[in-house]
Write an enzyme that holds these catalytic residues in place. Structure first.
Site, PDB file in Angstrom:
ATOM      1  CB  SER A 123      -0.924  -0.066   1.216  1.00 41.87           C
ATOM      2  OG  SER A 123      -1.870   0.962   1.171  1.00 41.87           O
ATOM      3  CG  HIS A 174      -4.240  -1.102  -0.557  1.00 39.26           C
ATOM      4  ND1 HIS A 174      -4.032  -1.005   0.786  1.00 39.26           N
ATOM      5  CD2 HIS A 174      -4.723  -2.345  -0.773  1.00 39.26           C
ATOM      6  CE1 HIS A 174      -4.380  -2.140   1.376  1.00 39.26           C
ATOM      7  NE2 HIS A 174      -4.801  -2.977   0.440  1.00 39.26           N
ATOM      8  CG  ASP A 220      -5.447  -5.797   2.731  1.00 37.30           C
ATOM      9  OD1 ASP A 220      -5.931  -6.884   3.081  1.00 37.30           O
ATOM     10  OD2 ASP A 220      -5.507  -5.378   1.560  1.00 37.30           O
TER      11      ASP A 220
END
Lengths: 194, 269
Positions: free
Chosen positions: A18, A45, A138
Site C-alpha cells: 500500500s 492499494h 491488510d
C-alpha cells in the site's frame, strides 16, 4: 541464504503493498532478471482512475512483460500481472484469474488478503507471498493463509519501508520466513528462477 | 473453514432443492462468499450451515442476497457513460423506439444513470429499459429508486465526469438520509426477475448492459450468456460490459466490433 530453505520449485510470487510500496517496486523491477519458471502477481492499494497508468509506469521499468489483468486471463509464467483498481483479484484452480467487485476488505479493493488467501488455496507450498510498505493491516491474514498452506512468507524490513505499519503487523502476527530490505528482495526473487 | 468438496455439496443442494444453479460460478469467488456468510452468521460448522440452507426458506433468501454481489454505483466508470452519451445514444437516436436491457441490474443505480442519460439526450420518452436480476431483494430496491444520501457526492462527481451538465440534485428529493429519484425516470423501467444462468431471451434489444456480472461466472457459463445476449441483440445493437470484462475470449467475438477502448461492442456480423 534464502534459496537453501526452498524445497519445492516456486510457481507463483504474490507481492502486495500500500502506501510507499510503489517506490519499492520502481526500484525492484529494473533489477529483476526475466522470469521463466513462475508467475508474478502484484496487488497494490490504489485509487480508481479511468486509465491504467500503474501498468505503464511499471512496464517502463522492466523488459519483463507487464499486464493489467482482465477477467478470465490465463496465468502464464514469464509475465508480471498487475491487479486492476477497484476489483478483488482471485485465482482459480484452473489457473485463470477471476475478478470480484464485492465489498471492500480492510477498507480496500483490491484487498491483499483476498488475493493472498486465494493464491494460497491454489498454489499451496509452491507460493511466495511478499508484503511491502503500507499503512494498514491488510495482508496479514493473507500471509497467514500462505504460511498455513506451506508457502513462504516475506515482509519488507520495516525500517526500510516508507510506512512500516503493514509489514510490522505481519511480523507481529504471522511466522515470517524472511524479513528483507530491497537489495535482499531483489536477490531473493532472482534466485527463484530455475 | 470450508472445503472445496463442501462447496460442491452446497451447490448441489441449491440446485436440487431450489433450482438455483451456481455450478458455473467462478469458484474462488463463490467459495469466498460462502465462507464470508458462514462467518457473518456465526455457524459453528459447515453441517449446521448446510442444514439451515436446506431447511429454512427464509434463510435461502438471505443466502441468495448475500452470495450474489450487489455492489454498484451510479455512473460507475464515468468515461464509459461518456461514450454511451457520445456514440451509442447519438446513433440509437435515429430509431423510432429504443429497447434497452440492463441484465444483472442489482439495486438499480446504473439503471437510473441510464434513464438520466436518455432524458438528457431527449430519448427517454421513446425508450424502454428492462432491468433484471436474480436477487429479488435487490430488484425491490431498484424498483423504489431510493438510495443513500451519503453516496450522492460521489455520484454527482461521476455524473459530471460523464459529461452531465445539469444540477445532479435536480433528479432527486432528499429525506431522512435517503434520496428518491424522480418518478418520471422510473416510468420507463420494467423490473423483473431473470436468471442469466437458466432463463432465456425474452425480447430484442438495441442495447444490452451487463456490467460486472460475468466476472462471477466461469468461461463456459460466460459463453452461454454471450450467446443469450447475441440472440437478444438486434443487428447493429450494442453490448456493454464492466471495465475489466471482455468479449475477447468468447465464441461470438468475431461478430462484434469494439468501440475504441471502452467495453462497448457493436454487433456487426
Amino acid at each position: 541464504m534464502a534459496e537453501n530453505r526452498l524445497n519445492n520449485p516456486v510457481k507463483a510470487v504474490v507481492i502486495g503493498g500500500s502506501a510507499g510500496s510503489l517506490d519499492v517496486l520502481l526500484k525492484l523491477l529494473p533489477a529483476l532478471q526475466p522470469i521463466v519458471s513462475f508467475t508474478a502477481i502484484i496487488v497494490l492499494h490504489r485509487k480508481n482512475s479511468g486509465d491504467s497508468t500503474l501498468e505503464d509506469l511499471l512496464a517502463g521499468r522492466t523488459t519483463i512483460p507487464v499486464r493489467e489483468i482482465e477477467d478470465k486471463d490465463t496465468l502464464r509464467p514469464d509475465i508480471i500481472y498487475v491487479a486492476p483498481a477497484d476489483y478483488h483479484l482471485l485465482i482459480e484452480k484452473n489457473l485463470t484469474f477471476s475478478l470480484d467487485d464485492s465489498e471492500k476488505v480492510n477498507y480496500s479493493r483490491p484487498s491483499l488478503d483476498v488475493t493472498f488467501e486465494s493464491a494460497a488455496d491454489v498454489y499451496g507450498d509452491s507460493l511466495v507471498g511478499i508484503l511491502l510498505s503500507g499503512a494498514n493491516s491488510d495482508g496479514t491474514n493473507g500471509l497467514m493463509a500462505i504460511k498455513k498452506a506451506g508457502g513462504i512468507t516475506i515482509a519488507q524490513k520495516p525500517e526500510t519501508a516508507q510506512s512500516a505499519f503493514m509489514p510490522q503487523q505481519a511480523i507481529f502476527n504471522v511466522p515470517i520466513d524472511f524479513i528483507l530490505d530491497i537489495p535482499e528482495l531483489i536477490s531473493f526473487i532472482n534466485s527463484l528462477n530455475k | 473453514m470450508i472445503e472445496e468438496a463442501e462447496v460442491d455439496i452446497l451447490v448441489n443442494d441449491l440446485y436440487e432443492l431450489y433450482g438455483y444453479d451456481f455450478s458455473n460460478y467462478s469458484r474462488a469467488s463463490l467459495k469466498r462468499r460462502i465462507i464470508r456468510l458462514c462467518t457473518l452468521d456465526k455457524f459453528p460448522s459447515f453441517a449446521e450451515f448446510r442444514h439451515r440452507v436446506r431447511s429454512d426458506a427464509d434463510y435461502l433468501k438471505r443466502f441468495v442476497e448475500e452470495i450474489t454481489v450487489t455492489v454498484t454505483e451510479m455512473f460507475r466508470d464515468p468515461l464509459f457513460y461518456k461514450c454511451l452519451r457520445a456514440e451509442v445514444l447519438t446513433t440509437l437516436a435515429a430509431k423510432p423506439f429504443i429497447r434497452i436491457w440492463h441484465a444483472g441490474c442489482s439495486t438499480g443505480e446504473e439503471v437510473f444513470s441510464m434513464a438520466i442519460l436518455l432524458k438528457e439526450a431527449k430519448l427517454l420518452h421513446k425508450s424502454l429499459i428492462y432491468a433484471t436480476d436474480l436477487n429479488p431483494a435487490a430488484l425491490e430496491k431498484a424498483r423504489n429508486g431510493i438510495f443513500p444520501l451519503a453516496h450522492m457526492k460521489q455520484y454527482s462527481e461521476n455524473y459530471i465526469e460523464s459529461g452531465g451538465i445539469n444540477d445532479f440534485s435536480a433528479y432527486y428529493t432528499a429525506q431522512y438520509g435517503q434520496v428518491k429519484f424522480d418518478e418520471k425516470l422510473s416510468e420507463k423501467m420494467i423490473f423483473s426477475i431473470h436468471n442469466l444462468v437458466s432463463d432465456r431471451s425474452f425480447n430484442e434489444f438495441d442495447l444490452i448492459l451487463c456490467r460486472n456480472v460475468l466476472i462471477y461466472f466461469d468461461k463456459p457459463l460466460q459463453d452461454r450468456v454471450f450467446d443469450l445476449f447475441d440472440e437478444s441483440l438486434a443487428q447493429l445493437g450494442y453490448l456493454a460490459l464492466g471495465s475489466k470484462e471482455t468479449l475477447k475470449f468468447s465464441m461470438v467475438k468475431l461478430k462484434y466490433k469494439q468501440l475504441g477502448k471502452e467495453k462497448i461492442w457493436r454487433k456487426i456480423g
